[in-house]
Design a protein around this motif. Structure first.
Motif, mmCIF file in Angstrom:
data_model
loop_
_atom_site.group_PDB
_atom_site.id
_atom_site.type_symbol
_atom_site.label_atom_id
_atom_site.label_comp_id
_atom_site.label_asym_id
_atom_site.label_seq_id
_atom_site.Cartn_x
_atom_site.Cartn_y
_atom_site.Cartn_z
ATOM 1 N N GLU A 167 0.648 -1.249 -0.036
ATOM 2 C CA GLU A 167 -0.002 -0.060 0.036
ATOM 3 C C GLU A 167 0.793 1.338 0.018
ATOM 4 O OE1 GLU A 167 -3.629 -0.351 2.904
ATOM 5 O OE2 GLU A 167 -1.981 -1.497 3.891
ATOM 6 N N ILE A 168 0.537 2.219 -0.652
ATOM 7 C CA ILE A 168 1.086 3.551 -0.723
ATOM 8 C C ILE A 168 -0.121 4.575 -0.041
ATOM 9 C CG2 ILE A 168 2.295 5.364 -2.067
ATOM 10 C CD1 ILE A 168 3.340 3.055 -3.688
ATOM 11 N N VAL A 169 0.273 5.348 0.902
ATOM 12 C CA VAL A 169 -0.560 6.303 1.462
ATOM 13 C C VAL A 169 -0.205 7.739 1.343
ATOM 14 C CG1 VAL A 169 -2.255 7.183 3.218
ATOM 15 C CG2 VAL A 169 -1.902 4.539 2.791
ATOM 16 N N ILE A 170 -0.501 8.676 0.629
ATOM 17 C CA ILE A 170 -0.044 9.923 0.401
ATOM 18 C C ILE A 170 -0.856 11.100 0.735
ATOM 19 C CG2 ILE A 170 0.905 11.644 -1.114
ATOM 20 C CD1 ILE A 170 2.795 9.151 -0.889
ATOM 21 N N SER A 171 -0.646 11.915 1.543
ATOM 22 C CA SER A 171 -1.321 13.123 1.939
ATOM 23 C C SER A 171 -0.870 14.039 1.028
ATOM 24 C CB SER A 171 -1.174 13.468 3.237
ATOM 25 O OG SER A 171 -1.959 14.522 3.753
ATOM 26 N N ASP A 172 -2.080 14.510 0.152
ATOM 27 C CA ASP A 172 -1.709 15.573 -0.901
ATOM 28 C C ASP A 172 -2.507 16.968 -0.808
ATOM 29 O OD1 ASP A 172 -0.458 16.449 -3.263
ATOM 30 O OD2 ASP A 172 -2.430 15.742 -4.261
ATOM 31 N N HIS A 211 -4.906 6.644 -1.628
ATOM 32 C CA HIS A 211 -4.384 5.576 -1.349
ATOM 33 C C HIS A 211 -4.221 4.327 -2.484
ATOM 34 C CE1 HIS A 211 -5.838 1.590 1.132
ATOM 35 N NE2 HIS A 211 -4.322 1.729 1.323
ATOM 36 N N TYR A 212 -3.094 3.980 -2.826
ATOM 37 C CA TYR A 212 -2.916 3.191 -3.804
ATOM 38 C C TYR A 212 -2.528 1.627 -3.207
ATOM 39 C CZ TYR A 212 -1.421 7.885 -5.797
ATOM 40 O OH TYR A 212 -1.722 8.982 -6.021
ATOM 41 N N GLN A 213 -3.002 0.505 -3.992
ATOM 42 C CA GLN A 213 -2.864 -0.639 -3.541
ATOM 43 C C GLN A 213 -2.397 -1.673 -4.729
ATOM 44 O OE1 GLN A 213 -5.779 -2.398 -0.427
ATOM 45 N NE2 GLN A 213 -6.881 -1.015 -1.627
ATOM 46 N N ARG A 214 -1.582 -2.575 -4.210
ATOM 47 C CA ARG A 214 -1.059 -3.522 -5.201
ATOM 48 C C ARG A 214 -0.957 -4.744 -4.460
ATOM 49 N NH1 ARG A 214 4.478 -3.300 -7.904
ATOM 50 N NH2 ARG A 214 5.141 -4.231 -5.914
ATOM 51 N N GLY A 215 -1.792 -5.828 -5.106
ATOM 52 C CA GLY A 215 -1.672 -7.191 -4.265
ATOM 53 C C GLY A 215 -2.399 -7.114 -2.903
ATOM 54 N N VAL A 216 -3.170 -6.382 -2.548
ATOM 55 C CA VAL A 216 -3.665 -6.189 -1.106
ATOM 56 C C VAL A 216 -5.041 -6.290 -1.339
ATOM 57 C CG1 VAL A 216 -4.159 -4.733 0.930
ATOM 58 C CG2 VAL A 216 -1.707 -4.772 -0.411
#
Length: 220
Positions: A167-172, A211-216
């Motif tokens: 998971e990648i979580v970025i506050s933008d 919120h970006y996900q791969r394989g989750v």
């Protein structure tokens, strides 16, 4: 003398309270050994790491409730270390990283100020990465998509730091580069969603949480 002035302020994330040492204002510059200049940090950029930004508060709020059990976590551009400290208090396995030569100093001070063990830290340039970092289940950052060049460098770097299920979580705060970031991550199998999380009491949300996900959770 340090060459810069600081202040300590109180913040709450969920039911947890933290004291954070920051620069007293953004009109400061101190680079006696030229380490910031060597890292490509200009006098105009120098103080930005040492401020509590709205996007940092949003990320710290999110990390107070995000599922982190059993996950190895990396914070990008940690600055003062807010989100890393929240995660550390929750018992997460977190590594903080930044490119500013003083980020490690402030992170260590803030950990001690809150009676926490030192948070593992790695100094990292997004353009070149850093060997020996390993891979992570969760990668987080606040206001890291601030210019197109660094955004592209970060998107190119992240696949080398992400585990197959990540998971990648970025506050933008919507600086205009989230689109190209999402496009480049999609090429590596990351799917974007934007969860709607409540703001902390008394705090207006001033950044979106990407919120970006791969394989989750069934994502390819």
């Amino acid at each position: 003398m340090s060459g810069y002035q600081t202040q300590i302020s109180d913040y709450a994330f969920g039911d947890q309270h933290f004291r954070i040492r920051a620069l007293s204002d953004l009109q400061q510059y101190a680079d006696p050994d030229a380490s910031a200049a060597e890292a490509g940090i200009s006098s105009a950029q120098w103080s930005l790491f040492g401020h509590v930004w709205p996007a940092g508060l949003v990320l710290a709020d999110a990390m107070q409730i995000h599922e982190v059990a059993g996950k190895r976590v990396l914070e990008l551009g940690c600055g003062l270390g807010l989100a890393s400290l929240v995660l550390s208090r929750r018992g997460a396995q977190v590594v903080a990283s930044d490119h500013h030569p003083l980020a490690e100093v402030f992170l260590a001070y803030n950990a001690a100020l809150n009676d926490l063990a030192a948070v593992p830290y790695r100094r990292m340039d997004w353009a070149t990465g850093r060997a020996g970092m390993g891979r992570f289940d969760l990668i987080i950052g606040s206001d890291v998509l601030y210019e197109r060049g660094p955004t592209l460098a970060l998107a190119a770097l992240l696949p080398s730091l992400a585990r197959p299920a990540c998971e990648i979580v970025i506050s933008d705060p919507a600086r205009g580069h989230a689109g190209v970031f999402a496009r480049d991550l999609a090429a590596h199998g990351f799917v974007l969603s934007t969860p709607r999380l409540p703001s902390a009491p008394g705090r207006k949300r001033q950044a979106q949480l990407l919120h970006y996900q791969r394989g989750v959770g069934g994502q390819a």
